[in-house]
Design an enzyme around this catalytic site. Structure first.
Site, PDB file in Angstrom:
ATOM      1  N   LYS A 205       0.823  -1.215   0.000  1.00 14.38           N
ATOM      2  CA  LYS A 205       0.000   0.000   0.000  1.00 14.38           C
ATOM      3  C   LYS A 205       0.853   1.260   0.000  1.00 14.38           C
ATOM      4  CE  LYS A 205      -4.343  -1.930   1.499  1.00 14.38           C
ATOM      5  NZ  LYS A 205      -5.474  -1.906   2.443  1.00 14.38           N
ATOM      6  N   ARG A 240      -3.807 -10.386   4.508  1.00 14.91           N
ATOM      7  CA  ARG A 240      -4.166 -10.351   3.085  1.00 14.91           C
ATOM      8  C   ARG A 240      -2.971  -9.792   2.312  1.00 14.91           C
ATOM      9  NH1 ARG A 240      -6.454  -6.973  -0.811  1.00 14.91           N
ATOM     10  NH2 ARG A 240      -7.959  -8.008  -2.194  1.00 14.91           N
TER      11      ARG A 240
END
Length: 262
Positions: A205, A240
């Site tokens: 991210k 995840r």
């Protein structure tokens, strides 16, 4: 949880697995590398992402889920907020629904109550993907995220969904600034204590580009793995990730050193 985006525009791997054969092969590879769940998504939820029609999302994911359910011996998750697609994915073999909208769409809670065999991830998101990063604002990000997740969990259980089926996700990067994300990561243990199973998704991210210098998503692997290990130590139940092999190896080392179960 291995990420399988069958989209042209996901922030890290958009277009890589758009063809069903490529998607299935990548899922098999992630299973072989140690994934316990494969999370299939057909609509990007990156900041600024455009919406996708139900029919387009269905065409992208249902054939892949059908193939994976027939070939893999691990659960398949559908990453969607559309109740109609949830139903189609479950019929195709999905055993988990991962919803960034926490089942807030009309009919979603009722649909999931009718499928007691399916696990559910309820995620917090402030706003919607197209606009969520424009001006995220909280007085107390941990308490507000936790209160939202508690409210959604109560709505689900009141509708007849067993609490044991529910996993919560604080939604790192979904309507949060860098400081919001870091504060939530520090509070992982608190969330685990309150909710039980917590899913964390930090893989590749943009927070890592903010912290470590601007770099493309594929150069954020080490930071992603290191942060995932901190989350595991704090009790996160599901990580995840895009990079299954690296994360699994790091978990094995962490287990050996700490004698903890991950």
């Amino acid at each position: 949880m291995g990420v399988l985006n069958v989209t042209p525009d996901s922030f890290s791997d958009g277009g890589d697995w758009l063809q069903p054969a490529a998607a299935v092969a990548h899922a098999q590879r992630m299973r072989d590398e140690g994934a316990d769940i494969i999370d299939v998504g057909g609509e990007s939820t990156r900041p600024g992402a455009a919406t996708v029609s139900l029919e387009q999302e269905r065409r992208r994911v249902v054939p892949v889920i059908e193939a994976l359910a027939a070939q893999l011996d691990i659960p398949i998750s559908i990453d969607t907020s559309k109740p109609q697609l949830m139903a189609d994915a479950v019929a195709a073999g999905a055993g988990m629904v991962n919803d960034v909208n926490a089942l807030r769409a009309e009919g979603a809670v009722e649909l999931m109550a009718a499928h007691p065999e399916v696990s559910i991830v309820l995620m917090h998101m402030q706003g919607a993907p197209r606009s969520m990063q424009q001006a995220p604002c909280y007085d107390d990000v941990v308490s507000e995220v936790a209160d939202f997740l508690e409210q959604r969990r109560q709505i689900c259980t009141q509708a007849g969904i067993a609490a044991r089926r529910l996993v919560v996700d604080p939604g790192i990067g979904f309507g949060k600034t860098l400081e919001h994300n870091l504060t939530l990561l520090r509070a992982t243990g608190q969330l685990v204590e309150r909710f039980g199973p917590v899913l964390l998704g930090v893989s590749r991210k943009s927070m890592f580009a903010q912290l470590l210098g601007d770099r493309p998503p594929r150069q954020r692997v080490e930071a992603s793995v290191q942060t995932a290990m901190l989350a595991a130590q704090a009790g996160a139940a599901i990580l995840r990730v895009h990079d299954v092999k690296q994360t699994r190896e790091a978990l094995s080392l962490l287990r050996a050193i700490s004698h903890a179960e991950f």
